[in-house]
Design a protein around this motif. Structure first.
Motif, PDB file in Angstrom:
ATOM      1  N   GLY A   1       0.790  -1.216   0.000  1.00  0.00           N
ATOM      2  CA  GLY A   1       0.000   0.000   0.000  1.00  0.00           C
ATOM      3  C   GLY A   1       0.824   1.268   0.000  1.00  0.00           C
ATOM      4  O   GLY A   1       0.403   2.291  -0.568  1.00  0.00           O
ATOM      5  N   LEU A   2       1.989   1.252   0.619  1.00  0.00           N
ATOM      6  CA  LEU A   2       2.842   2.437   0.659  1.00  0.00           C
ATOM      7  C   LEU A   2       3.340   2.802  -0.734  1.00  0.00           C
ATOM      8  O   LEU A   2       3.266   3.963  -1.157  1.00  0.00           O
ATOM      9  CB  LEU A   2       4.026   2.205   1.603  1.00  0.00           C
ATOM     10  N   GLU A   3       3.832   1.799  -1.480  1.00  0.00           N
ATOM     11  CA  GLU A   3       4.312   2.055  -2.827  1.00  0.00           C
ATOM     12  C   GLU A   3       3.162   2.467  -3.739  1.00  0.00           C
ATOM     13  O   GLU A   3       3.309   3.345  -4.592  1.00  0.00           O
ATOM     14  CB  GLU A   3       5.004   0.812  -3.385  1.00  0.00           C
ATOM     15  N   ALA A   4       1.999   1.848  -3.548  1.00  0.00           N
ATOM     16  CA  ALA A   4       0.829   2.209  -4.354  1.00  0.00           C
ATOM     17  C   ALA A   4       0.444   3.671  -4.116  1.00  0.00           C
ATOM     18  O   ALA A   4       0.131   4.403  -5.066  1.00  0.00           O
ATOM     19  CB  ALA A   4      -0.344   1.289  -4.019  1.00  0.00           C
ATOM     20  N   ALA A   5       0.469   4.102  -2.853  1.00  0.00           N
ATOM     21  CA  ALA A   5       0.145   5.497  -2.546  1.00  0.00           C
ATOM     22  C   ALA A   5       1.141   6.450  -3.198  1.00  0.00           C
ATOM     23  O   ALA A   5       0.763   7.493  -3.749  1.00  0.00           O
ATOM     24  CB  ALA A   5       0.117   5.710  -1.030  1.00  0.00           C
ATOM     25  N   ARG A   6       2.426   6.097  -3.131  1.00  0.00           N
ATOM     26  CA  ARG A   6       3.451   6.954  -3.756  1.00  0.00           C
ATOM     27  C   ARG A   6       3.203   7.086  -5.264  1.00  0.00           C
ATOM     28  O   ARG A   6       3.332   8.177  -5.839  1.00  0.00           O
ATOM     29  CB  ARG A   6       4.842   6.382  -3.486  1.00  0.00           C
ATOM     30  N   ARG A   7       2.843   5.984  -5.902  1.00  0.00           N
ATOM     31  CA  ARG A   7       2.614   6.025  -7.360  1.00  0.00           C
ATOM     32  C   ARG A   7       1.365   6.820  -7.712  1.00  0.00           C
ATOM     33  O   ARG A   7       1.326   7.524  -8.717  1.00  0.00           O
ATOM     34  CB  ARG A   7       2.525   4.606  -7.911  1.00  0.00           C
ATOM     35  N   ILE A   8       0.329   6.692  -6.876  1.00  0.00           N
ATOM     36  CA  ILE A   8      -0.890   7.474  -7.112  1.00  0.00           C
ATOM     37  C   ILE A   8      -0.601   8.958  -6.986  1.00  0.00           C
ATOM     38  O   ILE A   8      -1.011   9.770  -7.830  1.00  0.00           O
ATOM     39  CB  ILE A   8      -2.001   7.041  -6.130  1.00  0.00           C
ATOM     40  N   ARG A   9       0.140   9.353  -5.957  1.00  0.00           N
ATOM     41  CA  ARG A   9       0.498  10.766  -5.797  1.00  0.00           C
ATOM     42  C   ARG A   9       1.422  11.220  -6.928  1.00  0.00           C
ATOM     43  O   ARG A   9       1.384  12.380  -7.347  1.00  0.00           O
ATOM     44  CB  ARG A   9       1.167  11.007  -4.446  1.00  0.00           C
ATOM     45  N   GLY A  10       2.226  10.294  -7.435  1.00  0.00           N
ATOM     46  CA  GLY A  10       3.116  10.621  -8.544  1.00  0.00           C
ATOM     47  C   GLY A  10       2.392  10.922  -9.839  1.00  0.00           C
ATOM     48  O   GLY A  10       2.957  11.542 -10.747  1.00  0.00           O
ATOM     49  N   LEU A  11       1.133  10.512  -9.939  1.00  0.00           N
ATOM     50  CA  LEU A  11       0.332  10.810 -11.131  1.00  0.00           C
ATOM     51  C   LEU A  11      -0.086  12.278 -11.181  1.00  0.00           C
ATOM     52  O   LEU A  11      -0.508  12.771 -12.233  1.00  0.00           O
ATOM     53  CB  LEU A  11      -0.917   9.917 -11.169  1.00  0.00           C
ATOM     54  N   GLY A  12       0.011  12.962 -10.035  1.00  0.00           N
ATOM     55  CA  GLY A  12      -0.243  14.390  -9.977  1.00  0.00           C
ATOM     56  C   GLY A  12      -1.615  14.793 -10.477  1.00  0.00           C
ATOM     57  O   GLY A  12      -2.623  14.130 -10.191  1.00  0.00           O
ATOM     58  N   ASP A  13      -1.654  15.866 -11.278  1.00  0.00           N
ATOM     59  CA  ASP A  13      -2.916  16.412 -11.759  1.00  0.00           C
ATOM     60  C   ASP A  13      -3.464  15.674 -12.967  1.00  0.00           C
ATOM     61  O   ASP A  13      -4.509  16.066 -13.502  1.00  0.00           O
ATOM     62  CB  ASP A  13      -2.752  17.897 -12.107  1.00  0.00           C
ATOM     63  N   SER A  14      -2.795  14.609 -13.389  1.00  0.00           N
ATOM     64  CA  SER A  14      -3.319  13.841 -14.531  1.00  0.00           C
ATOM     65  C   SER A  14      -4.551  13.034 -14.128  1.00  0.00           C
ATOM     66  O   SER A  14      -5.275  12.543 -14.993  1.00  0.00           O
ATOM     67  CB  SER A  14      -2.241  12.895 -15.072  1.00  0.00           C
ATOM     68  N   ILE A  15      -4.792  12.888 -12.811  1.00  0.00           N
ATOM     69  CA  ILE A  15      -5.991  12.210 -12.321  1.00  0.00           C
ATOM     70  C   ILE A  15      -6.642  13.072 -11.253  1.00  0.00           C
ATOM     71  O   ILE A  15      -6.044  14.044 -10.771  1.00  0.00           O
ATOM     72  CB  ILE A  15      -5.659  10.825 -11.706  1.00  0.00           C
ATOM     73  N   ARG A  16      -7.855  12.711 -10.886  1.00  0.00           N
ATOM     74  CA  ARG A  16      -8.534  13.357  -9.763  1.00  0.00           C
ATOM     75  C   ARG A  16      -8.012  12.687  -8.496  1.00  0.00           C
ATOM     76  O   ARG A  16      -8.357  11.552  -8.190  1.00  0.00           O
ATOM     77  CB  ARG A  16     -10.038  13.172  -9.899  1.00  0.00           C
ATOM     78  N   GLN A  17      -7.144  13.365  -7.751  1.00  0.00           N
ATOM     79  CA  GLN A  17      -6.483  12.758  -6.606  1.00  0.00           C
ATOM     80  C   GLN A  17      -7.476  12.420  -5.496  1.00  0.00           C
ATOM     81  O   GLN A  17      -8.223  13.288  -5.030  1.00  0.00           O
ATOM     82  CB  GLN A  17      -5.397  13.685  -6.067  1.00  0.00           C
ATOM     83  N   PRO A  18      -7.515  11.160  -5.064  1.00  0.00           N
ATOM     84  CA  PRO A  18      -8.442  10.757  -4.002  1.00  0.00           C
ATOM     85  C   PRO A  18      -7.846  10.982  -2.619  1.00  0.00           C
ATOM     86  O   PRO A  18      -6.638  11.180  -2.463  1.00  0.00           O
ATOM     87  CB  PRO A  18      -8.612   9.258  -4.253  1.00  0.00           C
ATOM     88  N   VAL A  19      -8.687  10.942  -1.619  1.00  0.00           N
ATOM     89  CA  VAL A  19      -8.223  10.832  -0.237  1.00  0.00           C
ATOM     90  C   VAL A  19      -7.798   9.382  -0.038  1.00  0.00           C
ATOM     91  O   VAL A  19      -8.544   8.455  -0.373  1.00  0.00           O
ATOM     92  CB  VAL A  19      -9.336  11.200   0.760  1.00  0.00           C
ATOM     93  N   ILE A  20      -6.609   9.149   0.463  1.00  0.00           N
ATOM     94  CA  ILE A  20      -6.111   7.792   0.696  1.00  0.00           C
ATOM     95  C   ILE A  20      -6.092   7.529   2.197  1.00  0.00           C
ATOM     96  O   ILE A  20      -5.440   8.257   2.955  1.00  0.00           O
ATOM     97  CB  ILE A  20      -4.712   7.572   0.103  1.00  0.00           C
ATOM     98  N   ILE A  21      -6.808   6.502   2.614  1.00  0.00           N
ATOM     99  CA  ILE A  21      -6.907   6.131   4.027  1.00  0.00           C
ATOM    100  C   ILE A  21      -6.161   4.821   4.240  1.00  0.00           C
ATOM    101  O   ILE A  21      -6.501   3.799   3.634  1.00  0.00           O
ATOM    102  CB  ILE A  21      -8.370   5.981   4.461  1.00  0.00           C
ATOM    103  N   ALA A  22      -5.154   4.837   5.077  1.00  0.00           N
ATOM    104  CA  ALA A  22      -4.367   3.639   5.359  1.00  0.00           C
ATOM    105  C   ALA A  22      -5.146   2.684   6.252  1.00  0.00           C
ATOM    106  O   ALA A  22      -5.794   3.105   7.213  1.00  0.00           O
ATOM    107  CB  ALA A  22      -3.052   4.021   6.039  1.00  0.00           C
ATOM    108  N   LEU A  23      -5.087   1.395   5.931  1.00  0.00           N
ATOM    109  CA  LEU A  23      -5.649   0.336   6.768  1.00  0.00           C
ATOM    110  C   LEU A  23      -4.504  -0.551   7.220  1.00  0.00           C
ATOM    111  O   LEU A  23      -3.825  -1.157   6.399  1.00  0.00           O
ATOM    112  CB  LEU A  23      -6.668  -0.503   5.981  1.00  0.00           C
TER     113      LEU A  23
END
Length: 356
Positions: free
Chosen positions: A154-176
């Motif tokens: 999940g940590l690496e996935a979150a980093r990659r999602i944030r790395g997409l920047g403004d190319s996507i609608r950035q979600p709120v990410i909640i760690a479980l």
């Protein structure tokens, strides 16, 4: 049974029509009003990992809706859910589009049912790579991200999602995560996550966190204290408060979940024993972690504790003793014995037809 439970929880009904040699068609109806999603705000009582992050994550909903070409339907629950032992209902939250990234099947089902009860639309993936791909394709409001998953965590996935920047609608990410340490929280923050929930997920905490995302949250401390739970002889084996959270899904669905846990738990117990004998520490870590997660979800606290002990030893590549293996087997036996009455709920007898 799961589909029927989800539909009925949301106040709808499901039907089936079948044709021999052709197949079956399932259809359901649910009454969902359209709801505007308010701006998010930070609120007390919820664990934002960084006080500034909610503002940085605010999105332009109008632009997103215009590009999508239509409004997204949302809703609140048909009937407000109430926690076991509490007199105040969970605050209603406008329906959110949520991605659940969780590799444990039992945890997936329980979280899906909790979210459906809140009127949210949920998609599920089983690893971090699938989560990144899903976020790139769909504009999710929230990602519930398990930290420990195969293929990509999940940590690496979150980093990659944030790395997409403004190319996507950035979600709120909640760690479980099952870890509540300062180090774990810091790792989630540094990876770009916004909020933090510890397992097992409690309905009040989940509802409050999601309400905070939409700006409708209240303070958890404002809820009345839970009524004391009567002690039982096997309290050291089962946390009945956590087990009671499954009551909302209905006795039959709860029984199905517990039977699934029992079947998976026994097979994983055998696999853990085989991995220990083969000195396959990596496989033992994965298996013990999964069994620990599902055990915590159904309230099997003693079994979860032994799994955690073995997981830590295997992670450090320390020898796992015969005593630890024996305790694992004993904890499993005692857990299944304590859960047995809940696995096969007794149906209420059908009323007899009145005589003419």
């Amino acid at each position: 049974a799961i589909s029927q439970a989800l539909v009925e929880i949301m106040g709808g009904r499901i039907e089936v029509t079948s044709t021999v040699g052709v197949g079956s068609t399932f259809a359901f109806t649910i009454a969902w009003p359209l709801a505007a999603r308010p701006e998010r705000r930070a609120a007390t009582g919820v664990d934002w990992l960084s006080s500034g992050r909610p503002e940085r994550r605010r999105r332009d909903d109008a632009a997103t809706h215009e590009s999508a070409g239509r409004e997204r339907p949302g809703s609140g629950p048909a009937d407000p859910s109430t926690l076991p032992g509490r007199s105040s209902p969970i605050p209603p939250t406008p329906g959110l589009r949520i991605l659940l990234a969780e590799d444990n099947v039992i945890n997936q089902k329980v979280a899906q049912l909790m979210l459906a009860r809140g009127g949210h639309r949920v998609d599920t993936v089983s690893d971090g790579l699938e989560a990144v791909q899903a976020v790139g394709a769909v504009a999710y409001d929230v990602v519930l991200m398990d930290v420990h998953m195969p293929v990509m965590d999940g940590l690496e996935a979150a980093r990659r999602i944030r790395g997409l920047g403004d190319s996507i609608r950035q979600p709120v990410i909640i760690a479980l995560t099952a870890s509540a340490t300062t180090e774990a929280r810091q790792a989630c923050l540094e990876a770009g996550m916004d909020l933090y929930l510890t397992k097992p997920i409690r309905p009040a905490e989940l509802a409050e966190t999601l309400a905070t995302v939409t700006g409708a949250g209240t303070v958890l401390g404002d809820c009345p204290d839970a009524a004391p739970i009567a002690s039982r002889p096997d309290d050291a084996v089962i946390d009945y408060e956590v087990l009671g959270y499954l009551d909302d899904v209905g006795a039959e669905t709860k029984g199905w979940l517990l039977r699934s846990f029992a079947g998976q738990g026994e097979s994983r117990l055998r696999a853990i024993s085989a991995g220990i004998e083969a000195l396959d520490h990596e496989h033992v870590v994965e298996l013990a972690h999964r069994l620990r997660g599902s055990s915590a979800t159904v309230g099997a606290s003693a079994l979860a504790a032994v799994c955690a002990e073995i997981e830590v030893a295997a992670t450090r590549q320390e020898p796992i003793t015969a005593g630890q293996v024996a305790r694992l087997g004993t904890a499993m036996d005692r857990t299944l014995s304590a859960l047995e009455p809940f696995m096969h709920p007794v149906r209420e007898p059908e009323p007899e037809p009145e005589s003419a």
